[in-house]
Scaffold this active site. Structure first.
Site, PDB file in Angstrom:
ATOM      1  N   CYS A  81     -17.207 -14.580 -94.709  1.00 31.11           N
ATOM      2  CA  CYS A  81     -16.972 -14.407 -93.268  1.00 31.11           C
ATOM      3  C   CYS A  81     -18.274 -14.184 -92.521  1.00 31.11           C
ATOM      4  O   CYS A  81     -18.828 -13.081 -92.535  1.00 31.11           O
ATOM      5  CB  CYS A  81     -16.004 -13.242 -93.049  1.00 31.11           C
ATOM      6  SG  CYS A  81     -15.665 -12.957 -91.313  1.00 31.11           S
ATOM      7  N   CYS A 115     -17.888 -11.658 -89.589  1.00 30.72           N
ATOM      8  CA  CYS A 115     -17.817 -10.252 -90.007  1.00 30.72           C
ATOM      9  C   CYS A 115     -19.176  -9.743 -90.492  1.00 30.72           C
ATOM     10  O   CYS A 115     -19.566  -8.614 -90.196  1.00 30.72           O
ATOM     11  CB  CYS A 115     -16.833 -10.057 -91.167  1.00 30.72           C
ATOM     12  SG  CYS A 115     -15.347 -11.018 -91.090  1.00 30.72           S
ATOM     13  N   ASP A 116     -19.895 -10.564 -91.262  1.00 26.39           N
ATOM     14  CA  ASP A 116     -21.057 -10.049 -91.996  1.00 26.39           C
ATOM     15  C   ASP A 116     -22.408 -10.598 -91.536  1.00 26.39           C
ATOM     16  O   ASP A 116     -23.445 -10.099 -91.974  1.00 26.39           O
ATOM     17  CB  ASP A 116     -20.886 -10.368 -93.504  1.00 26.39           C
ATOM     18  CG  ASP A 116     -19.635  -9.708 -94.073  1.00 26.39           C
ATOM     19  OD1 ASP A 116     -19.264  -8.639 -93.574  1.00 26.39           O
ATOM     20  OD2 ASP A 116     -19.031 -10.277 -95.005  1.00 26.39           O
TER      21      ASP A 116
END
Ligand code: NAP
Length: 326
Positions: free
Chosen positions: A152, A155-156
């Site tokens: 992701c 997200c990261d």
């Protein structure tokens, strides 16, 4: 006001403890399921969406969407929230849990069982469980998950500010998310096992023009290693047989998807890879069960096609609901 709309409005705010029989139990809150919910609720049917994690599905963890008609560019989370709010506005109920079984009852109703033990009854079921990211299956992949290995970018990505990362894959996800990661990373190495890409040309051309992207082609990752955090990838050029190492702080793996249909074995017909067989009306092999979005056998998996499938599934479900006369 039709009968279903009256029931639906009475049901608004009744909360999850109400003795509910829904017209449609929609399993999965991605674009397909949300669209089916919007269409059904807007037509006066009482619908509930069962969602395991967060409404939006894959879109929720997609950095940007720029091929949904009418919206030039929107972040995945923003589009997810807009669709969820639209569904809620029309009165779709949400149940956040995982569906683990569907059964046909003698009363013509279907019962969807959730992992916490709750049973939800519906006149129809729409399966929109989407797909999940596949693993590479190389040593170190699981060991360094959350310590450098990710699926992701949204997200990261921000954890890798000023650092070098790798992206594995040559499909739309790898190319688009690789491009997105250059906002944070100092360099993004896109590692793909051949010269040709599955990704659409516009995305590949854009990535090729991005000075922060370095393509490593004809190459596979054989091992992911490090001490406590990921430090390097062992690479193999499958054309020349030359092995090498690449130092990176993160690796984003986008090597395709597998359908979330494990719990449907023996319930609806699927192909050997687990994609549900649905006809052009989104009917599955089981009467009263419909399917839409990325979990079905089809040519093109996009937000717009999932939404289209969801609309068709809602229409087929409404015909089934009306035919039951219960
Ligand atoms: P995909 O299109 O299936 O591409 C997977 C990529 O990973 C392929 O390039 C494949 O290589 C490679 N791969 C597969 N297994 C591998 C392995 N074991 N080792 C190394 N490489 C491997 O998957 P996706 O990119 O996640 O896309 C999934 C679907 O969503 C597609 O239909 C895509 O069009 C759609 N999507 C659309 C958008 C958009 O419209 N903006 C964005 C994202 C995704 P080969 O090519 O050699 O098989």
């Amino acid at each position: 006001m039709n009968e279903h709309l009256a029931i639906n409005l009475m049901g608004l705010g009744a909360g999850p403890s109400a003795p509910d029989i829904y017209d449609a139990v929609i399993i999965g809150g991605g674009p397909g399921g949300l669209t089916a919910g919007i269409y059904l609720a807007r037509s006066g049917y009482k619908a509930v969406i069962v969602e395991k994690i967060a409404a939006g599905g894959q879109i929720f963890i997609t950095s940007e969407v720029e091929n949904y008609p009418g919206i030039e560019r929107i972040s995945g989370p923003e589009l997810s929230i807009a669709m969820e709010n639209q569904a809620k506005k029309f009165g779709v109920a949400f149940e956040f849990d995982e569906a683990i079984n569907i059964e046909d009852g003698p009363d013509k109703l279907k019962t969807v069982t959730l992992s916490a033990g709750k049973h939800i009854k519906g006149r129809s079921v729409i399966i929109s469980t989407g797909a999940k990211y596949k693993n590479l299956g190389v040593p170190g992949e699981e060991l360094f998950r959350g310590k450098g290995v990710s699926n992701c970018a949204t997200c990261d990505g921000a954890f890798y500010k000023g650092l070098e990362v790798a992206v594995i894959g040559g499909g739309d996800t790898a190319i688009e998310e690789g491009d997105y990661l250059t906002r944070f990373a100092s360099k993004v190495h896109i590692i793909h096992r051949r010269q040709e890409f599955r990704a659409c040309r516009i995305a590949v051309d854009r990535a090729k023009k991005n000075p922060k992207i370095n393509f490593i082609l004809d190459t596979v990752v054989e091992e992911i290693s490090g001490k406590t955090l990921l430090e390097k990838l062992k690479l193999n050029n499958i054309k020349t047989g030359v092995k090498s190492e690449l130092s990176v702080s993160g690796v984003f793996i986008f090597v395709g998807m597998a359908p979330n249909t494990g719990f449907l074995k023996g319930i609806v017909e699927m192909d050997p890879t687990g994609y549900i067989k649905a006809d052009m009306d989104m009917k599955t092999s089981r009467p009263g069960m419909f399917a839409c979005g990325d979990c079905i056998q089809k040519k093109l998996r996009q937000v717009v096609t999932a939404a289209g499938d969801g609309a068709v599934a809602s229409e087929s479900a409404s015909e089934h609901i009306e035919s039951l006369k219960i």
